[in-house]
Design an enzyme around this catalytic site. Structure first.
Site, mmCIF file in Angstrom:
data_model
loop_
_atom_site.group_PDB
_atom_site.id
_atom_site.type_symbol
_atom_site.label_atom_id
_atom_site.label_comp_id
_atom_site.label_asym_id
_atom_site.label_seq_id
_atom_site.Cartn_x
_atom_site.Cartn_y
_atom_site.Cartn_z
ATOM 1 N N ASP A 32 -10.863 -11.220 -3.838
ATOM 2 C CA ASP A 32 -10.013 -10.178 -4.575
ATOM 3 C C ASP A 32 -10.891 -9.592 -5.756
ATOM 4 O O ASP A 32 -11.598 -10.383 -6.436
ATOM 5 C CB ASP A 32 -8.718 -10.785 -4.986
ATOM 6 C CG ASP A 32 -7.499 -10.061 -5.276
ATOM 7 O OD1 ASP A 32 -6.629 -10.058 -4.659
ATOM 8 O OD2 ASP A 32 -7.755 -8.851 -6.180
ATOM 9 N N PHE A 81 -5.792 -7.523 3.058
ATOM 10 C CA PHE A 81 -4.872 -6.837 2.404
ATOM 11 C C PHE A 81 -5.334 -5.923 1.202
ATOM 12 O O PHE A 81 -4.683 -4.992 0.905
ATOM 13 C CB PHE A 81 -4.110 -7.923 1.286
ATOM 14 C CG PHE A 81 -3.028 -8.738 2.166
ATOM 15 C CD1 PHE A 81 -1.739 -8.069 2.585
ATOM 16 C CD2 PHE A 81 -3.313 -10.003 2.750
ATOM 17 C CE1 PHE A 81 -0.916 -8.780 3.286
ATOM 18 C CE2 PHE A 81 -2.252 -10.565 3.433
ATOM 19 C CZ PHE A 81 -1.078 -10.036 3.528
ATOM 20 N N ALA A 126 4.927 0.950 7.395
ATOM 21 C CA ALA A 126 5.933 1.819 8.345
ATOM 22 C C ALA A 126 5.997 3.257 7.914
ATOM 23 O O ALA A 126 6.324 4.204 8.585
ATOM 24 C CB ALA A 126 7.400 1.255 8.265
ATOM 25 N N TYR A 149 -2.414 7.870 1.638
ATOM 26 C CA TYR A 149 -1.996 6.506 1.682
ATOM 27 C C TYR A 149 -1.557 6.380 3.308
ATOM 28 O O TYR A 149 -2.162 5.347 3.734
ATOM 29 C CB TYR A 149 -0.708 5.826 0.743
ATOM 30 C CG TYR A 149 -0.246 4.428 1.076
ATOM 31 C CD1 TYR A 149 -1.339 3.248 0.984
ATOM 32 C CD2 TYR A 149 0.684 4.354 1.837
ATOM 33 C CE1 TYR A 149 -0.636 2.307 1.154
ATOM 34 C CE2 TYR A 149 1.162 3.030 2.146
ATOM 35 C CZ TYR A 149 0.466 2.084 1.735
ATOM 36 O OH TYR A 149 0.840 0.750 2.205
ATOM 37 N N TYR A 177 4.613 -2.727 7.816
ATOM 38 C CA TYR A 177 5.653 -3.479 6.894
ATOM 39 C C TYR A 177 6.742 -2.463 6.728
ATOM 40 O O TYR A 177 6.404 -1.142 6.131
ATOM 41 C CB TYR A 177 5.045 -3.828 5.641
ATOM 42 C CG TYR A 177 4.202 -4.848 5.589
ATOM 43 C CD1 TYR A 177 3.606 -5.640 6.741
ATOM 44 C CD2 TYR A 177 3.193 -4.499 4.453
ATOM 45 C CE1 TYR A 177 2.553 -6.167 6.497
ATOM 46 C CE2 TYR A 177 1.971 -5.249 4.450
ATOM 47 C CZ TYR A 177 1.649 -6.080 5.218
ATOM 48 O OH TYR A 177 0.410 -6.835 5.156
ATOM 49 N N ASN A 199 8.588 1.736 -7.164
ATOM 50 C CA ASN A 199 9.648 1.541 -5.962
ATOM 51 C C ASN A 199 10.940 0.907 -6.496
ATOM 52 O O ASN A 199 10.978 0.537 -7.547
ATOM 53 C CB ASN A 199 8.892 0.322 -4.934
ATOM 54 C CG ASN A 199 7.715 1.097 -4.321
ATOM 55 O OD1 ASN A 199 6.532 0.534 -4.486
ATOM 56 N ND2 ASN A 199 7.781 2.073 -3.484
ATOM 57 N N GLY A 294 10.129 14.362 -0.928
ATOM 58 C CA GLY A 294 9.542 13.586 0.283
ATOM 59 C C GLY A 294 10.453 12.428 0.595
ATOM 60 O O GLY A 294 10.318 11.841 1.932
HETATM 61 C C1 UD1 Z 1 7.922 3.605 -0.238
HETATM 62 C C2 UD1 Z 1 6.641 3.965 -0.019
HETATM 63 C C3 UD1 Z 1 6.170 3.366 1.222
HETATM 64 C C4 UD1 Z 1 5.936 1.672 1.089
HETATM 65 C C5 UD1 Z 1 7.576 1.369 0.355
HETATM 66 C C6 UD1 Z 1 7.545 0.073 -0.002
HETATM 67 C C7 UD1 Z 1 7.048 6.431 -0.524
HETATM 68 C C8 UD1 Z 1 6.974 7.965 -0.047
HETATM 69 N N1 UD1 Z 1 6.956 5.435 0.402
HETATM 70 O O1 UD1 Z 1 8.984 3.614 0.335
HETATM 71 O O2 UD1 Z 1 5.104 3.703 1.587
HETATM 72 O O3 UD1 Z 1 5.803 1.087 2.095
HETATM 73 O O4 UD1 Z 1 7.690 2.148 -0.999
HETATM 74 O O5 UD1 Z 1 6.663 -0.302 -1.025
HETATM 75 O O6 UD1 Z 1 6.798 6.151 -1.619
HETATM 76 N N2 UD1 Z 1 14.949 4.959 -5.255
HETATM 77 C C9 UD1 Z 1 15.795 5.405 -6.536
HETATM 78 N N3 UD1 Z 1 15.328 5.053 -7.485
HETATM 79 C C10 UD1 Z 1 14.075 4.777 -7.947
HETATM 80 C C11 UD1 Z 1 13.128 4.078 -6.849
HETATM 81 C C12 UD1 Z 1 13.606 4.336 -5.732
HETATM 82 O O7 UD1 Z 1 16.830 5.863 -6.342
HETATM 83 O O8 UD1 Z 1 13.763 4.484 -9.031
HETATM 84 C C13 UD1 Z 1 15.500 5.072 -4.046
HETATM 85 C C14 UD1 Z 1 14.452 6.114 -3.011
HETATM 86 O O9 UD1 Z 1 15.047 7.365 -3.168
HETATM 87 C C15 UD1 Z 1 14.802 5.354 -1.787
HETATM 88 C C16 UD1 Z 1 14.884 3.926 -2.100
HETATM 89 O O10 UD1 Z 1 15.336 3.842 -3.354
HETATM 90 O O11 UD1 Z 1 15.780 5.809 -1.208
HETATM 91 C C17 UD1 Z 1 13.715 3.089 -1.755
HETATM 92 O O12 UD1 Z 1 12.812 3.574 -2.344
HETATM 93 P P1 UD1 Z 1 11.211 2.863 -2.628
HETATM 94 O O13 UD1 Z 1 11.395 1.633 -3.241
HETATM 95 O O14 UD1 Z 1 10.403 3.731 -3.465
HETATM 96 O O15 UD1 Z 1 10.552 2.974 -1.146
HETATM 97 P P2 UD1 Z 1 10.424 3.957 0.064
HETATM 98 O O16 UD1 Z 1 10.505 5.315 -0.750
HETATM 99 O O17 UD1 Z 1 11.260 3.559 1.288
#
Ligand code: UD1
Length: 335
Positions: A32, A81, A126, A149, A177, A199, A294
């Site tokens: 790492d 990883f 995914a 990415y 994943y 996230n 997005g």
């Molecule tokens: C994101 C990544 C993806 C990665 C995954 C897990 C993008 C476009 N994709 O996916 O590559 O594999 O994380 O690490 O970034 N949300 C909120 N408020 C927040 C954060 C998120 O409402 O502060 C909502 C989003 O709109 C979405 C859901 O929560 O509907 C999940 O979001 P997030 O955890 O960022 O994951 P993904 O967008 O699915």
């Protein structure tokens, strides 16, 4: 027992995979560069496993260093990883992302080739599918990566397939994943983002600890039961176990595979928030704001191929993801 090089083994999914590899009897060497992790994780891994950790600090881009590692150790396989993983950042820094994620991996593969090590489990995503045509997403769905990415991950997947075409002694496990969540039941390791998280789960966790005031829910007008985005959250311990099963498939049956690591179940942002509130016993503030660029309505995986090929099944549900996450972040905050 087989000896494994685990790159990125101090990171979120890497550290949980280390624990499962050791529990399954593998000998593991972690590599790492601690660019997005902390060396103290290694001490915690020693507490969890009750055994000394062998870890090397270095970068997959440093071919001479990697060569030295392979000269010193005889590995049976690599679980890879070590990569950058923030989608938004990849849009801002496409060169850095390509360098680490694609050039770093090809550098590692080149050294593996020279050393005669031909098995690799690869951490994919995914996100390579892009906007789904059908749900749940099967592995033979078209790949339409949108971010640098996601393109990086697909480049690496294709490189593995090309290597196998060139020399059939290669074998690979490509693991796509869905959304990792939760932490180890010991509360000693978990997700630990330095900055404001992008996230959902780490963001909710910081609202629960009081580090952030409220969750911003990105849109409540999606075509989902409650209007908020639906995703396939998978417990990081289940994810980690999937790597052991993938590795076993390569070592015991020499069978390459591309599989989703998913639960097949979608939860909305509001589902996640409610479950986290139950786990931490507090009301968590939120506000509905506009959609994030997005984002899509719903995204969840078909877990049947991973089950049929690897015997993989996610065992841990949403409550467990939220509970272990809360235990981890509240303990970390108090230490
Ligand atoms: C994101 C990544 C993806 C990665 C995954 C897990 C993008 C476009 N994709 O996916 O590559 O594999 O994380 O690490 O970034 N949300 C909120 N408020 C927040 C954060 C998120 O409402 O502060 C909502 C989003 O709109 C979405 C859901 O929560 O509907 C999940 O979001 P997030 O955890 O960022 O994951 P993904 O967008 O699915």
């Amino acid at each position: 027992m087989a000896k494994i090089l685990l790159t990125g083994g101090a990171g979120y999914i890497g550290s949980h995979t280390y624990v499962e590899l050791i529990a399954s009897g593998y000998e593991v060497v972690i590599l790492d560069n601690f660019s997005n992790s902390h060396p103290s994780v290694l001490d915690r891994l020693e507490v969890i496993t009750g055994a000394p950790v062998i870890a090397l600090e270095g970068d997959v881009l440093d071919a001479n260093f990697i060569k030295d590692v392979f000269a010193e150790h005889t590995f049976d396989a690599v679980v890879h990883f070590a990569a950058k993983k923030a989608v938004g950042e990849s849009v801002e820094q496409p060169l850095d992302y390509f360098q680490t994620n694609c050039v770093g991996f090809s550098t590692l593969l080149g050294v593996m080739k020279d050393a005669g090590v031909r098995r690799v489990v690869f951490s994919s995503t995914a996100t390579v599918y892009g906007v789904p045509d059908i749900l749940p997403l099967p592995e033979n769905h078209a790949t339409r990566p949108e971010s640098p990415y996601a393109v990086n991950k697909l480049v690496c997947e294709n490189l593995l397939k090309q290597l196998k075409t060139s020399d059939d002694t290669w074998s690979y496990g490509i693991l796509r994943y869905f959304n990792p969540a939760g932490a180890h039941p010991s509360s000693l390791i978990g997700e630990d983002p330095n900055d404001i998280p992008n996230n959902l789960m780490p963001y909710i966790a910081k609202v629960a600890t009081g580090e952030l005031a409220r969750l911003r829910v990105f849109g409540d007008d999606y075509d989902t039961p409650d209007g908020t985005g639906v995703r396939d959250y998978i417990h990081v311990v289940d994810l980690a176990k999937g790597h052991v099963q993938s590795l076993r498939k390569l070592i015991e049956q020499d069978e390459s595979h591309v599989v989703n690591l998913s639960t097949g179940i979608g939860y909305s942002v509001m589902d996640m928030l409610k479950s986290y509130q139950a786990a931490c016993g507090k009301k968590l503030e939120y506000e509905i704001v506009g959609r994030r660029a997005g984002d899509i309505d719903g995204f969840w995986g078909d877990p049947s191929l991973a089950r049929d090929l690897l015997g993989f099944k996610a065992e841990r549900g949403l409550d467990d993801m939220c509970k272990t996450s809360w235990n981890w972040v509240s303990r970390r905050k108090n230490n």
